[in-house]
Design a protein around this motif. Structure first.
Motif, mmCIF file in Angstrom:
data_model
loop_
_atom_site.group_PDB
_atom_site.id
_atom_site.type_symbol
_atom_site.label_atom_id
_atom_site.label_comp_id
_atom_site.label_asym_id
_atom_site.label_seq_id
_atom_site.Cartn_x
_atom_site.Cartn_y
_atom_site.Cartn_z
ATOM 1 N N UNK A 255 0.725 -1.143 -0.007
ATOM 2 C CA UNK A 255 0.107 0.066 -0.012
ATOM 3 C C UNK A 255 0.750 1.257 0.184
ATOM 4 N N UNK A 256 0.812 2.016 -0.970
ATOM 5 C CA UNK A 256 1.259 3.217 -0.995
ATOM 6 C C UNK A 256 0.793 4.297 -0.014
ATOM 7 N N UNK A 257 1.585 4.993 0.763
ATOM 8 C CA UNK A 257 1.540 5.914 1.934
ATOM 9 C C UNK A 257 1.246 7.286 1.221
ATOM 10 N N UNK A 258 0.116 7.609 0.826
ATOM 11 C CA UNK A 258 -0.401 8.784 0.013
ATOM 12 C C UNK A 258 0.406 10.062 0.690
ATOM 13 N N UNK A 259 0.480 10.129 2.017
ATOM 14 C CA UNK A 259 0.747 11.251 3.153
ATOM 15 C C UNK A 259 2.281 11.573 2.748
ATOM 16 N N UNK A 260 3.161 10.381 2.430
ATOM 17 C CA UNK A 260 4.537 10.623 2.501
ATOM 18 C C UNK A 260 4.769 10.590 0.774
ATOM 19 N N UNK A 261 3.943 10.395 0.092
ATOM 20 C CA UNK A 261 4.235 10.411 -1.530
ATOM 21 C C UNK A 261 4.456 11.739 -1.941
ATOM 22 N N UNK A 262 5.107 11.733 -3.105
ATOM 23 C CA UNK A 262 5.023 13.057 -3.640
ATOM 24 C C UNK A 262 3.786 13.253 -4.623
ATOM 25 N N UNK A 263 3.202 14.333 -4.214
ATOM 26 C CA UNK A 263 1.572 14.554 -4.672
ATOM 27 C C UNK A 263 1.777 14.601 -6.249
ATOM 28 N N UNK A 264 2.836 15.257 -6.750
ATOM 29 C CA UNK A 264 2.921 15.272 -8.305
ATOM 30 C C UNK A 264 3.031 14.020 -9.092
ATOM 31 N N UNK A 265 3.576 12.802 -8.180
ATOM 32 C CA UNK A 265 3.856 11.919 -8.638
ATOM 33 C C UNK A 265 2.265 11.265 -8.919
ATOM 34 N N UNK A 266 1.395 11.425 -8.203
ATOM 35 C CA UNK A 266 0.303 10.794 -8.045
ATOM 36 C C UNK A 266 -0.754 11.284 -9.231
ATOM 37 N N UNK A 267 -0.636 12.227 -9.718
ATOM 38 C CA UNK A 267 -1.249 12.990 -10.908
ATOM 39 C C UNK A 267 -2.711 13.254 -10.353
ATOM 40 N N UNK A 268 -3.444 13.340 -11.375
ATOM 41 C CA UNK A 268 -4.972 13.863 -10.986
ATOM 42 C C UNK A 268 -6.079 12.804 -10.877
ATOM 43 N N UNK A 269 -6.303 12.380 -9.590
ATOM 44 C CA UNK A 269 -7.352 11.344 -9.355
ATOM 45 C C UNK A 269 -8.692 11.904 -9.111
ATOM 46 N N UNK A 270 -9.044 13.020 -9.593
ATOM 47 C CA UNK A 270 -10.306 13.565 -9.413
ATOM 48 C C UNK A 270 -11.494 12.651 -10.345
ATOM 49 N N UNK A 271 -10.996 11.856 -11.183
ATOM 50 C CA UNK A 271 -12.097 10.956 -11.750
ATOM 51 C C UNK A 271 -12.530 9.889 -11.041
ATOM 52 N N UNK A 272 -11.988 9.811 -9.836
ATOM 53 C CA UNK A 272 -12.422 8.650 -8.831
ATOM 54 C C UNK A 272 -13.924 8.925 -8.351
ATOM 55 N N UNK A 273 -14.393 10.357 -8.371
ATOM 56 C CA UNK A 273 -15.852 10.805 -7.976
ATOM 57 C C UNK A 273 -15.861 10.585 -6.523
ATOM 58 N N UNK A 274 -17.078 10.453 -6.260
ATOM 59 C CA UNK A 274 -17.415 10.328 -4.525
ATOM 60 C C UNK A 274 -17.137 9.179 -4.001
ATOM 61 N N UNK A 275 -16.421 9.079 -2.768
ATOM 62 C CA UNK A 275 -16.079 7.944 -2.045
ATOM 63 C C UNK A 275 -16.791 7.817 -0.782
ATOM 64 N N UNK A 276 -16.754 6.667 -0.332
ATOM 65 C CA UNK A 276 -17.621 6.522 1.148
ATOM 66 C C UNK A 276 -16.779 7.209 2.272
ATOM 67 N N UNK A 277 -17.467 7.681 3.202
ATOM 68 C CA UNK A 277 -16.853 8.210 4.332
ATOM 69 C C UNK A 277 -16.706 6.907 5.330
ATOM 70 N N UNK A 278 -15.598 6.487 5.731
ATOM 71 C CA UNK A 278 -15.158 5.378 6.420
ATOM 72 C C UNK A 278 -15.232 5.710 8.084
ATOM 73 N N UNK A 279 -15.625 5.123 8.816
ATOM 74 C CA UNK A 279 -15.551 5.345 10.170
ATOM 75 C C UNK A 279 -13.879 4.798 10.723
ATOM 76 N N UNK A 280 -13.509 4.100 10.195
ATOM 77 C CA UNK A 280 -11.963 3.546 10.454
ATOM 78 C C UNK A 280 -11.412 3.039 9.168
ATOM 79 N N UNK A 281 -10.011 3.634 8.959
ATOM 80 C CA UNK A 281 -9.393 2.898 7.948
ATOM 81 C C UNK A 281 -8.004 2.547 8.485
ATOM 82 N N UNK A 282 -7.475 1.516 7.998
ATOM 83 C CA UNK A 282 -6.124 1.026 8.256
ATOM 84 C C UNK A 282 -5.553 0.351 6.961
ATOM 85 N N UNK A 283 -4.572 0.870 6.746
ATOM 86 C CA UNK A 283 -3.304 0.417 5.617
ATOM 87 C C UNK A 283 -2.228 -0.382 6.332
ATOM 88 N N UNK A 284 -2.425 -1.802 6.326
ATOM 89 C CA UNK A 284 -1.720 -2.737 7.164
ATOM 90 C C UNK A 284 -0.415 -3.068 6.025
#
Length: 163
Positions: free
Chosen positions: A73-102
């Protein structure tokens, strides 16, 4: 007392008990990825979605997507945001009460209600290890209604060396 241990010869079949789950793996531009030809260091966008079949009662559900050995799993907080590009095509995502990237899985808890019976979660993964791997099935289970559960299909992933 009898104890039996073994390894199944076939992966478990997909199943749905009151809720559904599916996983799509796309590139950062939103195009489907050929899972037989992923290259080492490729960034993948993983979308896990599903729906409660009878959401009138409302339930909390735990979504678990196990990673194959070739991905991290890519840690987005540490990644270079320019490297990620534009992910606006994802649209609306669910609000999660809990998220863990193990190390070996993505986990999220979502609320499924009559107003919002569907969930749509996203995480980024990077291909790191060359080889052929089993792609475990995504799963969802009701936290307060254990009879609700679903398992998606098992797949395969091949990570090729960088060109």
């Amino acid at each position: 007392t009898v104890t039996v241990a073994g390894v199944p010869t076939q992966p478990p079949a997909p199943e749905s008990r009151g809720v559904t789950v599916e996983r799509r793996i796309l590139n950062p531009q939103g195009k489907p990825v050929d899972l037989a030809k992923v290259r080492q260091n490729d960034l993948l966008v993983v979308i896990v979605s599903g729906r409660a079949e009878q959401p009138e009662t409302g339930t909390q559900a735990m979504v678990v997507d196990l990673l194959p050995a070739g991905l991290e799993i890519e840690n987005v907080r540490l990644a270079d945001s320019a490297q990620l590009g534009n992910l606006s095509w994802l649209g609306e995502l669910s609000q999660a009460a809990f998220v863990a990237a193990r190390d070996d899985r993505f986990e999220a808890a979502v609320e499924l209600t009559a107003e919002k019976p569907e969930f749509r979660l996203v995480y980024l993964a990077r291909a790191v290890n060359v080889g052929s791997f089993v792609l475990p099935a995504p799963r969802v289970a009701g936290l307060d209604q254990p009879a609700l559960s679903a398992r998606g299909p098992v797949g395969t992933l091949t990570v090729l060396p960088r060109p």
